[in-house]
Design a protein around this motif. Structure first.
Motif, short mmCIF file in Angstrom:
data_model
loop_
_atom_site.label_atom_id
_atom_site.label_comp_id
_atom_site.label_asym_id
_atom_site.label_seq_id
_atom_site.Cartn_x
_atom_site.Cartn_y
_atom_site.Cartn_z
N PRO A 224 -76.86 19.79 26.21
CA PRO A 224 -77.18 21.22 26.11
C PRO A 224 -76.16 21.97 25.26
CG PRO A 224 -76.20 20.73 28.24
CD PRO A 224 -76.40 19.41 27.55
N PRO A 229 -79.97 30.05 28.87
CA PRO A 229 -81.27 29.37 29.02
C PRO A 229 -82.38 30.32 29.47
CG PRO A 229 -79.91 28.95 30.93
CD PRO A 229 -79.08 29.78 30.00
N ARG A 262 -83.30 26.07 25.47
CA ARG A 262 -82.95 25.52 26.79
C ARG A 262 -83.83 26.15 27.86
NH1 ARG A 262 -77.05 26.64 28.28
NH2 ARG A 262 -77.64 25.39 30.07
N HIS A 277 -83.55 20.56 34.07
CA HIS A 277 -82.92 21.21 32.92
C HIS A 277 -83.38 20.48 31.66
CE1 HIS A 277 -78.98 22.11 30.56
NE2 HIS A 277 -79.94 22.97 30.25
N ARG A 279 -84.53 20.74 27.23
CA ARG A 279 -84.56 21.45 25.95
C ARG A 279 -85.82 20.98 25.23
NH1 ARG A 279 -81.97 18.35 21.59
NH2 ARG A 279 -81.56 20.30 20.54
N CYS A 317 -82.06 17.28 29.94
CA CYS A 317 -80.61 17.35 29.76
C CYS A 317 -79.85 17.02 31.04
CB CYS A 317 -80.21 18.75 29.28
SG CYS A 317 -80.90 19.19 27.68
#
Length: 357
Positions: A224, A229, A262, A277, A279, A317
Motif C-alpha cells: 500500500p 483509503p 486503496r 484491504h 488496491r 494488500c
C-alpha cells in the motif's frame, strides 16, 4: 367333482397367497420410504436408504431446473416476461425481526449522529490521530500485526507498552490530542483481541480477533501507498451496528485520495466483521474484434482488428482478519466501574437467525 373343486380351491388359495405377498412387499416399500435414515439401526440398510433419498432429491432438483429453463425459453420465444427467479432461503434473509434496525427516514438517528463522539472526525472538523500499543506480554506475531495496521490506518503511531497501566496511557493520549487508542492483545503468541478506546469521551469497544493472515503470508500481495483509503461499510443495519460502523469510520480521515486506489472494507455478515484491504489496478489489454464476414473467412488479413480494452482487477494488500464484538462501553476504558452499552453473553445465542449488528 370333489377333486375338481379341491383343485380349484387350491388355485384360489395360491392366487390369494401371491396377492398377500405383493401387498406385504408394497407395504414394506412404503414403510421403508417413510422411514428416515436416522431411524434405521442397521448400518448397511441405513446407508442404502440415505443414498436412495439423495438420488431422488437430485433427480427432482434436475427436473425442476429443466422445467424452469424450458419455461424461460418459451417466454423469450413468445416475447413475454420470464417467470421470476426463486430466491433461496438463507440465514441472512430469514433473520429474526429486530426493532433496532435503522430506517432511511429515521430522523432521531440522524439527529443523534450530529451529537455523538464521532461527529468531529466524520464532519471533517478533526483529523484522526491513532495511538497503537500492545498488552503487557507481547508475542512474535503481535509486532508484525501492528506493523500491518500502521500501514493501513493513516496518522497512526506505535508506542511501546512497557509496564504502564492502560489508564495512564489513555491520559497520556488525551494530553497529546490522540483521537483513538488501539490495544492489540495477544494470547499464546497470537493476536486474539483488539481494544479500541475513543478519546476524549469514549466509547470503548472490545473485539475478538480470529483468522488473522498477515501481509507477508498473502500470496501476490500488494504494497500500500500512503494515500488516504476509501472506506466500504457493509450490512451495519441495527442501531448498535450503525454505532460500530461510525466507530470504524472515525479511525480514518474522511477525504479519500482516489489516486492511491486503496480500499478498506468492513463487511458485516452474521455479526462477524470481515476486514479486507485492497488496491485496484487498471490494465490495458488488446481484445480481438471479429469481422462480420464470419469465422470461415480466415484467408483475409483484415478479418479482425485488435482494440485496447481497460480491465480493472483487485490486488489484496493485507492484513486479513475477522472481528467479533464482545462489548461496547460508555466512556474510556474502566474495567471495574464502567457502564456498558452492550455486552455479549452466551445466553444471547439462542438462535442462529438472531443478529445484533
Amino acid at each position: 367333482m370333489g377333486a375338481k373343486r379341491k383343485n380349484s380351491g387350491d388355485g384360489d388359495g395360491s392366487s390369494n397367497g401371491d396377492g398377500k405377498e405383493v401387498k406385504k412387499a408394497k407395504k414394506k416399500e412404503s414403510m421403508a420410504e417413510s422411514l428416515l435414515p436416522s431411524m434405521i439401526k442397521n448400518k448397511e440398510k441405513r446407508s442404502e436408504v440415505h443414498a436412495k433419498l439423495k438420488h431422488q432429491k437430485k433427480l427432482e432438483k434436475r427436473k425442476k431446473a429443466k422445467a424452469r429453463e424450458a419455461a424461460e425459453k418459451r417466454a423469450l420465444d413468445l416475447g413475454e416476461e420470464p417467470p421470476p427467479k426463486s430466491i433461496p432461503r438463507t440465514i441472512e434473509n430469514t433473520r429474526e425481526f429486530d426493532e433496532t434496525i435503522c430506517m432511511p427516514d429515521d430522523e432521531e438517528l440522524f439527529a443523534g449522529n450530529d451529537a455523538d463522539e464521532f461527529a468531529p472526525v466524520l464532519n471533517q472538523e478533526l483529523t484522526p490521530k491513532i495511538l497503537i500499543t500492545t498488552c503487557r506480554f507481547n508475542s512474535t506475531r503481535g509486532p508484525a500485526f501492528i506493523s500491518d495496521l500502521l500501514s493501513v490506518i493513516p496518522n497512526s503511531v506505535y508506542y511501546k507498552r512497557g509496564t504502564y497501566d492502560l489508564k495512564k496511557i489513555v491520559e497520556y493520549a488525551k494530553n497529546k490530542d490522540f483521537s483513538f487508542v488501539i490495544v492489540v492483545h495477544t494470547n499464546r503468541r497470537e493476536p486474539d483481541a483488539l481494544l479500541m478506546i475513543g478519546l476524549p469521551n469514549g466509547p470503548t469497544a472490545h473485539f475478538k480477533v480470529s483468522n488473522l493472515v498477515l501481509r507477508k503470508d498473502i500470496k501476490n500481495h500488494g504494497n500500500p501507498t500512503s494515500h488516504n483509503p476509501e472506506l466500504i461499510m457493509n450490512n451495519f443495519t441495527t442501531r448498535l451496528g450503525h454505532r460500530i460502523g461510525r466507530l470504524f469510520q472515525s479511525l480514518f480521515p474522511q477525504d479519500p485520495n482516489f489516486r492511491g486506489r486503496r480500499v478498506v472494507t468492513f463487511h458485516n455478515q452474521r455479526d462477524f466483521i470481515f476486514f479486507r484491504h485492497h488496491r485496484y489496478i487498471f490494465e490495458t489489454k488488446e481484445s480481438k474484434q471479429v469481422s462480420s464476414k464470419g469465422k470461415n473467412a480466415k484467408t483475409d488479413k483484415d478479418e479482425g482488428s485488435s482494440e485496447p480494452k481497460v480491465i480493472a482487477r483487485l490486488q489484496e494488500c493485507g492484513p486479513r482478519f475477522t472481528l467479533k464484538l464482545r462489548s461496547l462501553q460508555h466512556g474510556t476504558f474502566d474495567s471495574k466501574g464502567g457502564e456498558f452499552e452492550w455486552v455479549h453473553k452466551p445466553e444471547m445465542d439462542t438462535s442462529r437467525r438472531r443478529f445484533f449488528l
